[in-house]
Scaffold this active site. Structure first.
Site, PDB file in Angstrom:
ATOM      1  N   ARG A 179     -18.900  13.421   3.684  1.00 21.35           N
ATOM      2  CA  ARG A 179     -17.611  13.322   4.375  1.00 21.35           C
ATOM      3  C   ARG A 179     -17.472  14.484   5.344  1.00 21.35           C
ATOM      4  O   ARG A 179     -17.375  15.636   4.945  1.00 21.35           O
ATOM      5  CB  ARG A 179     -16.477  13.311   3.364  1.00 21.35           C
ATOM      6  CG  ARG A 179     -16.484  12.017   2.583  1.00 21.35           C
ATOM      7  CD  ARG A 179     -15.235  11.846   1.809  1.00 21.35           C
ATOM      8  NE  ARG A 179     -14.072  11.762   2.661  1.00 21.35           N
ATOM      9  CZ  ARG A 179     -12.837  11.891   2.204  1.00 21.35           C
ATOM     10  NH1 ARG A 179     -12.629  12.147   0.942  1.00 21.35           N
ATOM     11  NH2 ARG A 179     -11.820  11.784   3.017  1.00 21.35           N
ATOM     12  N   ASP A 236     -17.582   6.195  -8.222  1.00 17.43           N
ATOM     13  CA  ASP A 236     -17.567   7.618  -7.890  1.00 17.43           C
ATOM     14  C   ASP A 236     -18.796   8.403  -8.346  1.00 17.43           C
ATOM     15  O   ASP A 236     -18.713   9.576  -8.650  1.00 17.43           O
ATOM     16  CB  ASP A 236     -16.285   8.279  -8.409  1.00 17.43           C
ATOM     17  CG  ASP A 236     -15.118   7.973  -7.475  1.00 17.43           C
ATOM     18  OD1 ASP A 236     -15.324   8.010  -6.248  1.00 17.43           O
ATOM     19  OD2 ASP A 236     -14.023   7.668  -7.972  1.00 17.43           O
ATOM     20  N   ASN A 275     -10.272   3.089  11.534  1.00 13.72           N
ATOM     21  CA  ASN A 275     -11.731   3.190  11.653  1.00 13.72           C
ATOM     22  C   ASN A 275     -12.051   3.851  12.992  1.00 13.72           C
ATOM     23  O   ASN A 275     -12.283   3.210  14.008  1.00 13.72           O
ATOM     24  CB  ASN A 275     -12.394   1.816  11.533  1.00 13.72           C
ATOM     25  CG  ASN A 275     -13.883   1.934  11.232  1.00 13.72           C
ATOM     26  OD1 ASN A 275     -14.609   2.654  11.921  1.00 13.72           O
ATOM     27  ND2 ASN A 275     -14.343   1.256  10.203  1.00 13.72           N
ATOM     28  N   HIS A 288       0.840  -1.195   0.000  1.00 16.79           N
ATOM     29  CA  HIS A 288       0.000   0.000   0.000  1.00 16.79           C
ATOM     30  C   HIS A 288       0.874   1.244   0.000  1.00 16.79           C
ATOM     31  O   HIS A 288       1.532   1.524  -0.979  1.00 16.79           O
ATOM     32  CB  HIS A 288      -0.969  -0.027   1.174  1.00 16.79           C
ATOM     33  CG  HIS A 288      -2.018  -1.081   1.004  1.00 16.79           C
ATOM     34  ND1 HIS A 288      -2.535  -1.796   2.055  1.00 16.79           N
ATOM     35  CD2 HIS A 288      -2.638  -1.532  -0.097  1.00 16.79           C
ATOM     36  CE1 HIS A 288      -3.439  -2.654   1.599  1.00 16.79           C
ATOM     37  NE2 HIS A 288      -3.517  -2.515   0.304  1.00 16.79           N
ATOM     38  N   HIS A 314       3.145  -4.072  12.527  1.00 14.72           N
ATOM     39  CA  HIS A 314       1.980  -3.306  13.003  1.00 14.72           C
ATOM     40  C   HIS A 314       1.971  -3.252  14.532  1.00 14.72           C
ATOM     41  O   HIS A 314       1.804  -2.185  15.126  1.00 14.72           O
ATOM     42  CB  HIS A 314       0.682  -3.966  12.521  1.00 14.72           C
ATOM     43  CG  HIS A 314       0.315  -3.625  11.105  1.00 14.72           C
ATOM     44  ND1 HIS A 314       0.398  -2.353  10.596  1.00 14.72           N
ATOM     45  CD2 HIS A 314      -0.180  -4.394  10.092  1.00 14.72           C
ATOM     46  CE1 HIS A 314      -0.016  -2.355   9.327  1.00 14.72           C
ATOM     47  NE2 HIS A 314      -0.367  -3.586   8.995  1.00 14.72           N
ATOM     48  N   ASN A 366     -10.772  21.703  10.622  1.00 14.42           N
ATOM     49  CA  ASN A 366      -9.455  21.305  10.107  1.00 14.42           C
ATOM     50  C   ASN A 366      -9.637  20.204   9.070  1.00 14.42           C
ATOM     51  O   ASN A 366     -10.193  19.148   9.359  1.00 14.42           O
ATOM     52  CB  ASN A 366      -8.608  20.801  11.286  1.00 14.42           C
ATOM     53  CG  ASN A 366      -7.308  20.150  10.836  1.00 14.42           C
ATOM     54  OD1 ASN A 366      -6.915  20.236   9.663  1.00 14.42           O
ATOM     55  ND2 ASN A 366      -6.629  19.496  11.776  1.00 14.42           N
ATOM     56  N   GLY A 384      -4.634  -1.324   9.149  1.00 18.31           N
ATOM     57  CA  GLY A 384      -5.531  -0.376   8.483  1.00 18.31           C
ATOM     58  C   GLY A 384      -6.866  -0.190   9.188  1.00 18.31           C
ATOM     59  O   GLY A 384      -7.413   0.920   9.207  1.00 18.31           O
ATOM     60  N   ARG A 430      -3.639  11.848   8.474  1.00 17.25           N
ATOM     61  CA  ARG A 430      -4.378  12.985   9.017  1.00 17.25           C
ATOM     62  C   ARG A 430      -3.533  14.253   9.065  1.00 17.25           C
ATOM     63  O   ARG A 430      -2.377  14.197   9.499  1.00 17.25           O
ATOM     64  CB  ARG A 430      -4.828  12.673  10.439  1.00 17.25           C
ATOM     65  CG  ARG A 430      -5.791  11.535  10.517  1.00 17.25           C
ATOM     66  CD  ARG A 430      -7.187  12.047  10.265  1.00 17.25           C
ATOM     67  NE  ARG A 430      -8.116  10.946  10.284  1.00 17.25           N
ATOM     68  CZ  ARG A 430      -8.606  10.385   9.175  1.00 17.25           C
ATOM     69  NH1 ARG A 430      -8.242  10.833   7.996  1.00 17.25           N
ATOM     70  NH2 ARG A 430      -9.455   9.409   9.258  1.00 17.25           N
TER      71      ARG A 430
HETATM   72 FE   LIG Z   1      -1.122  -4.214   6.991  1.00 17.58          FE
END
Ligand SMILES: [Fe+2]
Length: 592
Positions: A468, A259, A330, A11, A129, A552, A326, A437
Site C-alpha cells: 500500500r 488478511d 479508483n 455503506h 451520486h 502524507n 465508489g 482521504r
Molecule cells: Fe453508491
C-alpha cells in the site's frame, strides 16, 4: 433556505447541510461514533452539521434522503424471489432488516429529527451520486458517469448535467455491476468488501495482468459502453456469504486467506512482519499469483470504465466529465479517463462513495426539485468539525500534557525540523476532511526522500501491507518537477488525492517513499486557497530540503476511523510510535 442531506443504511452514513445552495458542513458518521464505515442513521453527523451553522432541526426547510427506499426494497425483493429457493436465506435476512430499519425512512426522520414528512424529499441513489459531482463542479455543462456496486437497481449511469438539470440517459442494472465485480475479487483476495478495494488497487502493480483473458470471461463488454456479467461466476445476488460461485473458483483456484500477509519477491519481506516464515518461497509464489489476479481485475475494470467514459464522450460530445460512485475512488482508472477518453477536464467528488450521496441529495433537492440557481463549487474537502485553540488548550491542560505553544512561523520551522530529522509527525489542523482521504488537516507526515520511510511509518504506526503506497503532497506550482502528468494541477480530483500519475523517472530516487513499485504516485496537488497552513509547511520543507513534497497518510491507527478531536489525536499519538504531535499551534513531543 436550509436543506439537510442524509445518506445511510448501506455503506458509509453521512450528513451534509446546505444553506441557500452553498455547502456549509458535511461529515461521515464514523468520525463521531468511531465505528469504521458506520452506516447507521447518522445522528451524530447531523448534530454536527446543524451545530456548525448554529441551527436546529426546526430551522430546516427540507431534509433530502439519498435514495428511494421502496425502489431498493423492490429490487431486493425481486432478485430474492427470482432466485428462490436458493436465495431464501438472503430473502429472510433482507426482509427482516428492511422491514425493521430501512423501509420507514420518513417515519424515522420524523421521529429522530422532529421534521414533518411534508418536508422530506427523496433523490435516487445514482442521481445523488451524479448531483454530488456535477453540482459541486465548476462546470455549467458536463457529461456524467456514475459507477458503484448497486443503488436501487442501477449500478452505473451515464448522462449529462446542464445548469440545474441532471439527465441520466442510460443505466446498467443489477446484477451487472463493475463495483460488485471488483468487490468479488476483493473478497477472493482475502480483504473486506468496501474496505479492501484500495488494497487490491495497491497490490496490482506487483503483478502482471496475465489472467485478463480469464477475467474477461466474467463480463461481456459492448461498443456502446454497456456490459453484462456472466452470472454463472457469481453468487452475490443469492448469497450473503460469498460473492463468487464454484465456477469462479474452478477458474481462479483457492481464495486467498483473510488478511494473510502479502509479500512478493519484488516487495521483499518487511521487517515489521517479524521473522521470515519457513515457507517463505512457497508463499511468495502464491502471493505472486494473487498479485497477478489483482493486476488482471484492475486492468479489466479500467477497460470497463474507459469504455463507458468513451461512450459518454461520444454521445454528449462534451469535454468535461463528472464522475461519482465508489468506483470513482479508483484513482488509477481516473487518470486514464483523462488520458484516454477524449475528456479534458474531470471532476470527482472527494467522497465519491455513498457518503457523498448526502451532499448530492441536498444539492439535487435544492437545484433540481426546488429549481434554485447554482452558486457553489467544492474547491476543497474541509467540511468536517474543527476544534479551536481554547478547546485544544483545555484538553492538553486537563490531561497535564506538556506542550509548547508556537506562533505560526515557529510552528512550521519546528515541524520541518522534526520531519528532516526523520521523525513521523501527527498533524491536526482546523476542519477534518470530507471523504476517505486525509489532505493535510488530519494527516500523518514524514520525509518522502528517505527510502526507508515507508517501513518506518509502517513500523511506527500503520502496520499495513508493504504494497500500500504512501501518498505525496506536492505544491501545485512544483508538481511537474516530480510528476509526468500534463495539466494535472488544473484537475480537481488531484486536490482530493484521486489521481494516480507517473512519477518522473529522474525523481524515483528523490522521493522513493512515495513512489510506488510501478513508478506512480497517488499525488495530492496542494493549492494554498483553503489549505494555507499545509501549503506553507510543504513550502518550508522545500526551502529546507529542496524538495517541496511531504509523505502524507491518514491520521489513524489501522482499522480505526481517521481522528477527529484533540483527544483522539493524542490517544493515537500515544498508542503509536509517532514522534511528535501538532494540534493547531500546539506542539507535543513524545519524550515531553
Ligand atoms: Fe453508491
Amino acid at each position: 433556505m436550509y436543506v439537510l442531506g442524509i445518506s445511510c443504511f448501506f455503506h458509509d452514513a453521512a450528513a451534509a447541510l446546505v444553506k441557500d445552495g452553498v455547502l456549509v458542513a458535511a461529515a461521515e458518521e464514523e468520525r463521531f461514533t468511531r465505528k469504521k464505515h458506520d452506516y447507521e442513521f447518522p445522528m451524530r453527523a447531523i448534530e454536527y452539521v446543524l451545530a456548525a451553522e448554529g441551527v436546529t432541526a426546526a430551522d430546516l426547510d427540507h431534509v433530502a434522503f439519498f435514495e428511494k427506499p421502496f425502489v431498493k426494497f423492490e429490487r431486493i425483493l425481486m432478485t430474492s424471489l427470482q432466485m428462490f429457493p436458493r436465495a431464501s436465506r438472503l430473502f429472510r435476512e433482507a426482509m427482516v432488516t428492511w422491514l425493521l430499519d430501512k423501509l420507514w425512512v420518513s417515519a424515522l426522520i420524523e421521529e429522530r429529527l422532529g421534521v414533518p414528512r411534508a418536508k422530506i424529499l427523496f433523490s435516487e441513489h445514482h442521481l445523488s451520486h451524479a448531483a454530488s459531482a456535477f453540482f459541486c463542479s465548476p462546470f455549467d455543462e458536463a457529461a456524467i458517469l456514475t459507477v458503484d456496486g448497486v443503488g436501487e437497481w442501477a449500478t452505473a449511469t451515464t448522462g449529462r448535467g446542464r445548469g440545474t438539470e441532471i439527465q441520466l440517459d442510460r443505466e446498467i442494472r443489477f446484477p451487472h455491476s463493475i463495483g460488485l465485480l471488483y468487490s468479488t475479487f476483493t473478497a477472493f483476495l482475502g480483504f473486506e468488501v468496501n474496505e479492501g478495494e484500495y488494497k487490491v488497487m495497491g497490490m496490482a502493480p506487483y503483478g502482471s495482468p496475465r489472467y485478463v483473458e480469464d477475467v474477461r470471461k466474467l463480463v461481456r463488454m459492448a461498443p456502446d459502453g454497456s456490459f453484462r456479467l456472466n452470472m454463472e461466476y457469481f453468487d452475490f445476488h443469492r448469497s450473503t456469504r460469498l460473492p463468487y460461485s464454484r465456477r469462479f473458483l474452478s477458474l481462479f483456484g483457492e481464495p486467498r486467506g483473510m488478511d494473510e500477509s502479502f509479500f512478493t519477491e519484488r516487495s521483499g519481506y518487511p521487517s515489521y512482519f517479524g521473522p521470515r516464515p519457513a515457507d517463505y518461497t512457497e508463499r511468495t509464489r502464491r502471493n505472486q499469483h494473487y498479485a497477478d489476479l489483482a493486476a488482471s481485475i484492475q486492468a479489466v475494470t479500467e477497460e470497463l470504465v474507459l469504455n463507458m467514459a468513451r461512450a459518454a464522450q461520444r454521445e454528449t460530445g462534451l469535454r468535461r466529465l463528472c464522475l461519482a460512485g465508489g468506483v470513482g475512488l479508483n484513482s488509477v482508472a481516473n487518470w486514464k479517463i483523462l488520458r484516454e477518453t477524449g475528456f479534458e477536464e474531470l471532476y470527482v467528488h472527494p467522497a465519491a462513495g455513498d457518503s457523498g450521496g448526502a451532499v448530492g441529495a441536498a444539492l439535487y433537492a435544492y437545484h433540481t426539485l426546488l429549481g434554485k440557481p447554482r452558486s457553489f463549487v467544492m474547491e476543497h474537502a474541509f467540511w468536517g468539525e474543527a476544534h479551536d485553540e481554547a478547546a485544544v488548550r483545555a484538553f492538553l491542560d486537563g490531561e497535564n500534557i506538556r506542550y509548547e505553544r508556537l506562533d505560526d512561523d515557529r510552528l512550521l520551522d519546528r515541524t520541518v525540523e522534526a520531519l528532516v530529522a526523520g521523525q513521523v509527525v501527527g498533524w491536526s489542523q482546523e476542519r477534518f476532511e470530507w471523504g476517505p482521504r486525509a489532505l493535510g488537516h488530519r494527516s500523518i507526515l514524514a520525509d518522502p526522500r528517505r527510502a526507508d520511510m515507508k517501513d518506518i511509518v509502517n513500523t511506527k504506526i500503520k502496520f499495513r501491507e508493504p504494497y500500500r503506497p504512501f501518498a505525496p503532497s506536492v505544491l501545485a506550482p512544483r508538481v511537474h518537477d516530480y510528476f509526468d502528468a500534463p495539466g494535472v494541477e488544473r484537475q480537481y480530483p488531484a486536490r482530493f488525492m484521486l489521481l494516480v500519475t507517473p512519477v518522473r523517472e529522474s525523481q524515483y530516487d528523490v522521493i522513493p517513499a512515495v513512489t510506488h513499485v510501478d513508478g506512480t504516485g497517488r499525488l495530492q496537488v496542494v493549492v494554498r486557497e483553503g489549505n494555507a497552513r499545509y501549503y506553507d509547511l510543504i513550502e518550508r520543507f522545500g526551502q529546507a530540503t529542496g524538495v517541496p513534497v511531504v509523505l502524507n497518510t491518514s491520521f489513524n491507527l489501522r482499522g480505526e476511523p481517521i481522528v477527529n478531536t484533540p483527544r483522539e489525536a493524542f490517544a493515537t499519538f500515544q498508542k503509536s510510535g509517532l514522534d511528535a504531535l501538532v494540534l493547531g499551534n500546539y506542539f507535543v513531543r513524545k519524550d515531553g
